[in-house]
Design an enzyme around this catalytic site. Structure first.
Site, mmCIF file in Angstrom:
data_model
loop_
_atom_site.group_PDB
_atom_site.id
_atom_site.type_symbol
_atom_site.label_atom_id
_atom_site.label_comp_id
_atom_site.label_asym_id
_atom_site.label_seq_id
_atom_site.Cartn_x
_atom_site.Cartn_y
_atom_site.Cartn_z
ATOM 1 N N HIS A 29 0.836 -1.208 0.000
ATOM 2 C CA HIS A 29 0.000 0.000 0.000
ATOM 3 C C HIS A 29 0.874 1.262 0.000
ATOM 4 O O HIS A 29 0.599 2.232 -0.701
ATOM 5 C CB HIS A 29 -0.877 0.050 1.262
ATOM 6 C CG HIS A 29 -1.855 -1.082 1.401
ATOM 7 N ND1 HIS A 29 -1.935 -1.858 2.545
ATOM 8 C CD2 HIS A 29 -2.789 -1.570 0.553
ATOM 9 C CE1 HIS A 29 -2.889 -2.757 2.397
ATOM 10 N NE2 HIS A 29 -3.423 -2.612 1.192
ATOM 11 N N LYS A 56 -18.009 -8.737 6.791
ATOM 12 C CA LYS A 56 -16.555 -8.601 6.730
ATOM 13 C C LYS A 56 -16.082 -8.031 8.064
ATOM 14 O O LYS A 56 -16.478 -6.917 8.425
ATOM 15 C CB LYS A 56 -16.195 -7.660 5.574
ATOM 16 C CG LYS A 56 -14.756 -7.769 5.131
ATOM 17 C CD LYS A 56 -14.561 -6.960 3.862
ATOM 18 C CE LYS A 56 -13.102 -6.849 3.491
ATOM 19 N NZ LYS A 56 -12.906 -5.968 2.348
ATOM 20 N N ARG A 105 -2.120 -6.185 -8.097
ATOM 21 C CA ARG A 105 -0.924 -7.014 -7.916
ATOM 22 C C ARG A 105 -0.734 -7.981 -9.073
ATOM 23 O O ARG A 105 0.327 -8.106 -9.639
ATOM 24 C CB ARG A 105 -1.015 -7.800 -6.607
ATOM 25 C CG ARG A 105 -0.707 -6.959 -5.394
ATOM 26 C CD ARG A 105 -1.149 -7.652 -4.168
ATOM 27 N NE ARG A 105 -2.560 -7.977 -4.280
ATOM 28 C CZ ARG A 105 -3.344 -8.243 -3.276
ATOM 29 N NH1 ARG A 105 -2.885 -8.290 -2.066
ATOM 30 N NH2 ARG A 105 -4.623 -8.495 -3.461
ATOM 31 N N SER A 143 -2.799 -7.897 2.824
ATOM 32 C CA SER A 143 -3.118 -7.806 4.255
ATOM 33 C C SER A 143 -3.560 -9.175 4.770
ATOM 34 O O SER A 143 -3.236 -9.562 5.890
ATOM 35 C CB SER A 143 -4.237 -6.790 4.486
ATOM 36 O OG SER A 143 -3.834 -5.519 4.062
HETATM 37 O O1 PNS Z 1 -8.915 -3.341 0.627
HETATM 38 P P1 PNS Z 1 -10.210 -3.872 0.120
HETATM 39 O O2 PNS Z 1 -10.902 -4.683 1.189
HETATM 40 O O3 PNS Z 1 -10.080 -4.627 -1.176
HETATM 41 O O4 PNS Z 1 -11.111 -2.580 -0.172
HETATM 42 C C1 PNS Z 1 -12.427 -2.717 -0.651
HETATM 43 C C2 PNS Z 1 -13.214 -1.422 -0.480
HETATM 44 C C3 PNS Z 1 -13.238 -1.003 0.975
HETATM 45 C C4 PNS Z 1 -12.562 -0.322 -1.300
HETATM 46 C C5 PNS Z 1 -14.640 -1.689 -1.019
HETATM 47 O O5 PNS Z 1 -15.181 -2.804 -0.380
HETATM 48 C C6 PNS Z 1 -15.577 -0.491 -0.824
HETATM 49 O O6 PNS Z 1 -15.497 0.470 -1.540
HETATM 50 N N1 PNS Z 1 -16.460 -0.577 0.197
HETATM 51 C C7 PNS Z 1 -17.395 0.466 0.501
HETATM 52 C C8 PNS Z 1 -18.817 0.034 0.120
HETATM 53 C C9 PNS Z 1 -19.060 0.248 -1.364
HETATM 54 O O7 PNS Z 1 -18.986 1.332 -1.874
HETATM 55 N N2 PNS Z 1 -19.370 -0.849 -2.075
HETATM 56 C C10 PNS Z 1 -19.611 -0.818 -3.499
HETATM 57 C C11 PNS Z 1 -18.362 -1.118 -4.317
HETATM 58 S S1 PNS Z 1 -18.636 -2.544 -5.293
#
Ligand code: PNS
Length: 186
Positions: A29, A56, A105, A143
């Site tokens: 990150h 989650k 990645r 992570s």
């Molecule tokens: O690090 P991650 O877990 O891959 O991040 C995912 C994240 C937090 C960016 C994604 O789950 C998110 O944007 N969550 C907020 C809810 C949302 O907007 N969901 C719709 C996107 S499909």
């Protein structure tokens, strides 16, 4: 001296939102943030709260994740650590950013990222997702794998900042003998 662009004359700030769980933040990150700061005037690292339906669950609370990220970037004034609840597009809308930044990645990330970027774009057509390839040194770092390795007593130094390695050690309450054995003494 290079000529000022129109945007510079108008004082426009280029802002990118770098969202994620950051549970915990890794050097992968950090590498993305450092490279993004060469392109954008400001990067907002936006840490997502856990979704309240419990689908989650993060290892670290959002406060802990913020504390670690702030400590890592304490000398980077153009990097702002924030958190958000609810839809990412709604959060981005409240800022003056139009760009969502994500790290890629490997091709295995692509499908998930493609779906997310497409969904976000269908929710808000003014926003775009920009992808940066993770540096070769960190393409295997996630992570999730960091938590698994740390939880089983493996060494994660070199893959996460020392504050994160320390917090993992505290979280998993590793016995001292094992820490010594794994070279985890700070
Ligand atoms: O690090 P991650 O877990 O891959 O991040 C995912 C994240 C937090 C960016 C994604 O789950 C998110 O944007 N969550 C907020 C809810 C949302 O907007 N969901 C719709 C996107 S499909």
């Amino acid at each position: 001296m290079a000529q000022e662009t129109q945007e510079e004359k108008e004082g426009v700030t280029r802002v990118a939102i770098y969202p994620g769980s950051f549970d915990p933040i890794t050097y992968g990150h950090i590498d993305i943030v450092e490279r993004a700061l060469e392109i954008f005037d400001k990067v907002i690292l936006a840490i997502a709260h856990d979704i309240s339906d419990g689908s989650k669950r993060s290892l670290f609370s959002v406060e802990e994740r913020i504390e670690m990220a702030k400590s890592v970037f304490e000398h980077s004034p153009n990097l702002i650590v924030d958190s958000f609840k609810g839809l990412l597009v709604d959060y981005v809308d409240r800022t003056n950013a139009r760009v969502i930044l994500r790290g890629l990645r490997a091709t295995s990330d692509f499908e998930y990222e493609f779906h997310m970027a497409s969904m976000n774009r269908s929710l808000n057509t003014h926003l775009d997702t920009l992808f940066m390839m993770t540096s070769k040194d960190y393409f295997f770092v996630s992570s999730r794998s960091i938590k698994e390795v740390a939880g089983l007593g493996g060494a994660v130094e070199g893959l996460v900042p020392s504050i994160v390695a320390r917090r993992l050690k505290e979280k998993f309450n590793l016995p001292l003998a094992k820490e010594k054995q794994m070279g985890w003494e700070y």
